[in-house]
Design a protein around this motif. Structure first.
Motif, PDB file in Angstrom:
ATOM      1  N   VAL A  82       0.896  -1.140   0.042  1.00  0.00           N
ATOM      2  CA  VAL A  82      -0.033   0.126   0.017  1.00  0.00           C
ATOM      3  C   VAL A  82       1.039   1.241  -0.022  1.00  0.00           C
ATOM      4  O   VAL A  82       0.467   2.391  -0.636  1.00  0.00           O
ATOM      5  CB  VAL A  82      -1.113  -0.015   1.205  1.00  0.00           C
ATOM      6  N   THR A  83       1.886   1.372   0.620  1.00  0.00           N
ATOM      7  CA  THR A  83       2.803   2.475   0.764  1.00  0.00           C
ATOM      8  C   THR A  83       3.833   2.644  -0.065  1.00  0.00           C
ATOM      9  O   THR A  83       4.530   3.664  -0.318  1.00  0.00           O
ATOM     10  CB  THR A  83       3.199   2.540   2.106  1.00  0.00           C
ATOM     11  N   LEU A  84       4.195   1.724  -0.640  1.00  0.00           N
ATOM     12  CA  LEU A  84       5.322   1.475  -1.563  1.00  0.00           C
ATOM     13  C   LEU A  84       5.133   2.945  -2.899  1.00  0.00           C
ATOM     14  O   LEU A  84       5.989   3.730  -2.933  1.00  0.00           O
ATOM     15  CB  LEU A  84       5.567   0.166  -2.338  1.00  0.00           C
ATOM     16  N   LEU A  88       7.621   6.151  -3.441  1.00  0.00           N
ATOM     17  CA  LEU A  88       8.131   6.405  -4.759  1.00  0.00           C
ATOM     18  C   LEU A  88       7.509   7.760  -5.331  1.00  0.00           C
ATOM     19  O   LEU A  88       8.182   8.362  -6.203  1.00  0.00           O
ATOM     20  CB  LEU A  88       7.807   5.128  -5.758  1.00  0.00           C
ATOM     21  N   THR A  89       6.656   8.390  -4.901  1.00  0.00           N
ATOM     22  CA  THR A  89       6.028   9.662  -5.290  1.00  0.00           C
ATOM     23  C   THR A  89       6.073  10.510  -4.419  1.00  0.00           C
ATOM     24  O   THR A  89       7.230  11.316  -4.100  1.00  0.00           O
ATOM     25  CB  THR A  89       4.592   9.443  -5.781  1.00  0.00           C
ATOM     26  N   ILE A  90       5.025  10.895  -3.618  1.00  0.00           N
ATOM     27  CA  ILE A  90       5.060  12.147  -2.837  1.00  0.00           C
ATOM     28  C   ILE A  90       5.911  12.231  -1.870  1.00  0.00           C
ATOM     29  O   ILE A  90       6.194  13.349  -1.292  1.00  0.00           O
ATOM     30  CB  ILE A  90       3.715  12.472  -2.452  1.00  0.00           C
ATOM     31  N   ASP A  94      11.552  12.255   1.488  1.00  0.00           N
ATOM     32  CA  ASP A  94      11.518  11.849   2.936  1.00  0.00           C
ATOM     33  C   ASP A  94      12.470  10.728   3.300  1.00  0.00           C
ATOM     34  O   ASP A  94      12.877  10.576   4.256  1.00  0.00           O
ATOM     35  CB  ASP A  94      10.357  11.432   3.484  1.00  0.00           C
ATOM     36  N   MET A  95      12.968   9.961   2.328  1.00  0.00           N
ATOM     37  CA  MET A  95      13.662   8.771   2.276  1.00  0.00           C
ATOM     38  C   MET A  95      15.271   9.105   2.434  1.00  0.00           C
ATOM     39  O   MET A  95      15.601  10.067   1.503  1.00  0.00           O
ATOM     40  CB  MET A  95      13.583   7.844   1.086  1.00  0.00           C
ATOM     41  N   MET A 298       2.619  10.221   8.779  1.00  0.00           N
ATOM     42  CA  MET A 298       3.642  10.969   8.030  1.00  0.00           C
ATOM     43  C   MET A 298       3.302  11.607   6.707  1.00  0.00           C
ATOM     44  O   MET A 298       3.451  12.506   6.249  1.00  0.00           O
ATOM     45  CB  MET A 298       4.787  10.124   7.862  1.00  0.00           C
ATOM     46  N   THR A 299       2.322  10.868   5.930  1.00  0.00           N
ATOM     47  CA  THR A 299       1.871  11.241   4.842  1.00  0.00           C
ATOM     48  C   THR A 299       1.009  12.499   4.825  1.00  0.00           C
ATOM     49  O   THR A 299       0.985  13.310   4.055  1.00  0.00           O
ATOM     50  CB  THR A 299       1.351  10.054   3.904  1.00  0.00           C
ATOM     51  N   VAL A 300      -0.109  12.389   5.608  1.00  0.00           N
ATOM     52  CA  VAL A 300      -1.022  13.300   5.755  1.00  0.00           C
ATOM     53  C   VAL A 300      -0.469  14.741   6.506  1.00  0.00           C
ATOM     54  O   VAL A 300      -0.621  15.759   6.087  1.00  0.00           O
ATOM     55  CB  VAL A 300      -2.130  12.989   6.802  1.00  0.00           C
TER      56      VAL A 300
END
Length: 361
Positions: A82-84, A88-90, A94-95, A298-300
């Protein structure tokens, strides 16, 4: 040991503390919820191994690892799937490590060492450090326990106590010598004392019903532990040196005081409180909540929403993913796990001193 719903209730408080820590500055001590999880996990895994050995005279390692894989891997792989796309995008910026390397570190349960390596965490998968430490414990500890049981010379309690002391002292020295806080926090060698303390508690309870004389004393000790945890949650900061010197071992000790009571007493105010259905439900799905909440949070949080919208989205999406995972991923895997035969071939062990051959355990 029969199933104790109150232990699920304790898990609920632990995961909610961690979730609060990841979204609110006011919950600055919530990171200690992970150490509560460690104590519960160390206790339950060791108790299961000891019970199997007492019942059958052996421990089936192959089945142990298959059961662990069926319980833990399906939701983890679903979380990664779900999170990959998000990584890879938004959230790519952060990586701090190649996403493929980070993905492999999660799958092979060495994510804590990946976090140590980059010294800043690994983006929305940073939280899998604790899963990695647990799995490393699950890999090594059963082998050690079986070896000790095969020798039948002494209880592993003394050895466990010594190792716990070494881990605590190592962390204390490392924190005081200027080592990176991330190394001290994420390294298995300096943050496995909660798991070991839970294992020690299970070993001490193997031949006795309780470590105290009466349920009333056990209840009092448990409330002291609960109040101690509350005090640590209210006053601890993950950046403070005192966290590594004495707060982490205290959190593990207080957790063990609570776990001891919940595991040995079937009634009492604390047991009734933690056995309330809402707490048990949250505790039952706490693994999924832990897995999914951090990537969602983290995404939100990276989107710049107002606090109200942010919190609504964080909770809604985390719960939705957890419920979906529970019914479509975890429960089918658990049903498969429950259909496994109870006993398979015995484990081959090193020969005890003074003898040659194999010994089933």
């Amino acid at each position: 040991m029969t199933r104790r719903p109150a232990l699920d209730g304790l898990r609920a408080f632990a995961v909610l503390a961690v979730m609060a820590f990841h979204t609110s500055p006011a919950a600055h001590g919530g990171f200690l919820g992970v150490d509560v999880f460690f104590v519960v996990s160390g206790f339950l895994i060791t108790a299961l191994l000891l019970r199997e050995h007492e019942r059958t005279g052996r421990v089936d390692l192959r089945q142990f690892y298959v059961r662990r894989a069926l319980r833990l891997l399906p939701p983890l792989l679903f979380m990664l799937a779900v999170t990959l796309p998000v990584v890879l995008t938004i959230m790519h910026g952060d990586m701090r490590i190649n996403p493929v390397v980070s993905l492999l570190s999660v799958v092979f349960y060495v994510a804590n060492w990946a976090n140590v390596f980059v010294n800043v965490g690994t983006g929305i998968w940073t939280h899998t450090w604790s899963l990695s430490i647990e799995e490393q414990f699950y890999l090594i500890w059963p082998l050690v326990l079986i070896w000790v049981l095969a020798r039948r010379r002494r209880s592993p309690a003394v050895g466990l106590a010594v190792v716990i002391a070494v881990v605590v002292v190592t962390r204390w020295v490392s924190a005081g010598s200027g080592e990176s806080p991330l190394w001290v926090y994420y390294a298995t060698t300096s943050h496995c004392d909660g798991l070991l303390l839970g294992a020690l508690l299970a070993v001490l309870l193997e031949k006795r019903e309780s470590l105290v004389r009466s349920p009333r004393i056990s209840e009092a000790v448990a409330w002291v532990g609960a109040l101690g945890l509350a005090g640590l949650f209210a006053t601890s900061y993950i950046e403070a040196s005192g966290t590594y010197h004495w707060r982490l071992p205290l959190a593990a000790l207080f957790s063990a005081m609570v776990v001891h009571h919940l595991a040995t007493c079937a009634q009492g105010p604390m047991v009734r409180l933690l056995s309330l259905k809402p707490f048990v439900v949250v505790g039952t799905v706490s693994y999924g909540l832990y897995l999914y909440h951090f990537p969602v949070f983290m995404t939100v949080q990276s989107r710049g929403y107002s606090h109200l919208v942010q919190h609504v989205l964080e909770i809604t999406l985390s719960v939705a993913l957890t419920v979906f995972s529970w019914f479509l991923v975890e429960r089918p895997a658990l049903r498969l796990k429950d259909r496994l035969p109870k006993i398979t071939a015995p484990v081959v062990l090193p020969a005890p001193a003074g003898g040659v051959g194999e010994q089933p355990v």
